[in-house]
Design an enzyme around this catalytic site. Structure first.
Site, PDB file in Angstrom:
ATOM      1  N   ILE A  19      38.121  40.903  33.866  1.00  0.00           N
ATOM      2  CA  ILE A  19      37.251  41.916  34.453  1.00  0.00           C
ATOM      3  C   ILE A  19      37.928  43.277  34.458  1.00  0.00           C
ATOM      4  O   ILE A  19      37.307  44.305  34.159  1.00  0.00           O
ATOM      5  CB  ILE A  19      36.851  41.508  35.893  1.00  0.00           C
ATOM      6  CG1 ILE A  19      35.970  40.266  35.870  1.00  0.00           C
ATOM      7  CG2 ILE A  19      36.116  42.657  36.586  1.00  0.00           C
ATOM      8  CD1 ILE A  19      35.682  39.691  37.250  1.00  0.00           C
ATOM      9  N   ARG A  39      50.939  43.255  36.807  1.00  0.00           N
ATOM     10  CA  ARG A  39      52.269  42.671  36.837  1.00  0.00           C
ATOM     11  C   ARG A  39      52.748  42.327  35.433  1.00  0.00           C
ATOM     12  O   ARG A  39      53.945  42.345  35.139  1.00  0.00           O
ATOM     13  CB  ARG A  39      52.270  41.419  37.729  1.00  0.00           C
ATOM     14  CG  ARG A  39      53.657  40.846  37.938  1.00  0.00           C
ATOM     15  CD  ARG A  39      53.692  39.930  39.139  1.00  0.00           C
ATOM     16  NE  ARG A  39      55.017  39.390  39.341  1.00  0.00           N
ATOM     17  CZ  ARG A  39      55.414  38.765  40.434  1.00  0.00           C
ATOM     18  NH1 ARG A  39      54.565  38.628  41.441  1.00  0.00           N
ATOM     19  NH2 ARG A  39      56.634  38.294  40.550  1.00  0.00           N
ATOM     20  N   VAL A  62      50.883  44.126  42.943  1.00  0.00           N
ATOM     21  CA  VAL A  62      50.100  44.506  44.124  1.00  0.00           C
ATOM     22  C   VAL A  62      50.625  43.866  45.406  1.00  0.00           C
ATOM     23  O   VAL A  62      50.224  44.254  46.505  1.00  0.00           O
ATOM     24  CB  VAL A  62      48.601  44.168  43.950  1.00  0.00           C
ATOM     25  CG1 VAL A  62      48.007  44.907  42.763  1.00  0.00           C
ATOM     26  CG2 VAL A  62      48.373  42.660  43.834  1.00  0.00           C
ATOM     27  N   TYR A 153      40.359  30.981  49.063  1.00  0.00           N
ATOM     28  CA  TYR A 153      39.857  32.112  48.278  1.00  0.00           C
ATOM     29  C   TYR A 153      38.748  32.830  49.042  1.00  0.00           C
ATOM     30  O   TYR A 153      38.752  34.066  49.166  1.00  0.00           O
ATOM     31  CB  TYR A 153      39.344  31.610  46.937  1.00  0.00           C
ATOM     32  CG  TYR A 153      38.774  32.679  46.034  1.00  0.00           C
ATOM     33  CD1 TYR A 153      39.606  33.531  45.330  1.00  0.00           C
ATOM     34  CD2 TYR A 153      37.388  32.822  45.874  1.00  0.00           C
ATOM     35  CE1 TYR A 153      39.091  34.514  44.493  1.00  0.00           C
ATOM     36  CE2 TYR A 153      36.867  33.790  45.043  1.00  0.00           C
ATOM     37  CZ  TYR A 153      37.723  34.633  44.356  1.00  0.00           C
ATOM     38  OH  TYR A 153      37.196  35.605  43.526  1.00  0.00           O
ATOM     39  N   LYS A 157      38.421  36.749  50.650  1.00  0.00           N
ATOM     40  CA  LYS A 157      37.327  37.666  50.329  1.00  0.00           C
ATOM     41  C   LYS A 157      36.535  38.047  51.579  1.00  0.00           C
ATOM     42  O   LYS A 157      36.107  39.204  51.714  1.00  0.00           O
ATOM     43  CB  LYS A 157      36.409  37.035  49.272  1.00  0.00           C
ATOM     44  CG  LYS A 157      37.111  36.746  47.948  1.00  0.00           C
ATOM     45  CD  LYS A 157      37.752  37.982  47.348  1.00  0.00           C
ATOM     46  CE  LYS A 157      38.385  37.705  45.996  1.00  0.00           C
ATOM     47  NZ  LYS A 157      38.982  38.903  45.370  1.00  0.00           N
TER      48      LYS A 157
END
Length: 280
Positions: A19, A39, A62, A153, A157
């Site tokens: 993406i 990275r 990050v 996950y 989010k």
């Protein structure tokens, strides 16, 4: 008429492939100056060289504040003040909650939640001082849903959506815009082997177009496809029993439907193993 972002300075995290790469491509096509951070620094530079337009690749972890600060400083040293930060880097482990390795839990929290928080804390103060700027975070429909098999996950989010909601209120009338892009399942390595449920499989370019559009015309919540937002609002007003039935039909059970062998290489490298790069 195509969207024009001429000379806007835009940084994209996790942009070496997937993406992120598609977002960088679409932004560059719209005329932006695009910094790809990943990275996998070699991959970021390779992607930048392959794309047309004003694009450059940078080293970025990050999960490390010094690395993130250095990335943003390098971008501003090259092109001037940052107009837009796109928090895109993300990782995902899929399986039974009680089988998830501690390393996978920690990695998802570090990349998906702490990463965007770190980006906001580093980029937003300068934007606020200038009275302008935009931070776009590529989250997931899992910001509002919790598919079985993606519990951690989904927690990351949900967490970043809550964090950005609070920061957005703090930045009210500052000139700094925040946006959360929440796609369904996208055909990338991160989603390898997973099921899409009632929605069709998205392509990275679907998310990229949404990111470019929301930069051109800011708003806070963006769903891809757009029907997810109204569907969630409808489901949330019905009684719990009916809601449970509707959600089981809409949201895939990734515990029973995921092809674990198709995810093994990705999860070993990006989530539980060597962490070559953050792929989204």
């Amino acid at each position: 008429m195509s969207i024009q972002l001429n000379h806007k300075v835009i940084a994209v995290t996790g942009g070496a492939q997937g993406i992120g790469r598609e977002i960088a491509k679409h932004l560059a096509t719209a005329g932006a100056r695009v910094a790809i951070g990943d990275r996998d620094a070699e991959g970021a530079r390779r992607t930048a060289a392959e794309l047309s337009g004003d694009v450059e690749g940078f080293d970025l972890d990050v999960t490390d504040t010094e690395s993130f600060a250095a990335f943003l400083a390098a971008v501003e040293a090259k092109w001037g003040p940052l107009d837009v930060l796109v928090n895109n880097a993300g990782v995902m482990w899929v399986g039974n909650f009680d089988e998830e390795p501690e390393s996978a839990t920690r990695r998802q929290l570090d990349v998906n939640l702490h990463g965007p928080i770190r980006g906001v804390k580093l980029a937003a103060p300068g934007m606020r001082a200038r009275g302008r700027g935009h931070i776009v975070t590529v989250a997931s429909a899992a910001s509002k849903l919790s598919p079985p098999g993606e519990s951690t996950y989904a927690a990351t989010k949900h967490g970043i959506f809550g964090y950005l909601s609070g920061v957005r209120s703090e930045l009210h009338k500052s000139g700094v815009q925040l946006s959360v892009v929440m796609p369904g399942v996208v055909d990338t390595e991160l989603a390898a082997g997973t099921a899409t449920g009632s929605a069709k499989m998205l392509q990275p370019e679907d998310v990229a177009r949404a990111v470019v559009a929301v930069i051109a015309k800011p708003k806070f919540e963006v769903y891809v496809p757009a029907f997810i937002g109204p569907a969630l609002r409808w489901v949330n007003v019905v009684p719990q029993a009916l809601r449970d039935v509707a959600m089981r039909k809409m949201v895939p059970n990734q515990v029973t439907s995921t092809d674990r062998s198709a995810r093994a290489a990705y999860e070993s490298r990006a989530v539980t193993g060597d962490h070559e790069g953050e792929k989204s």
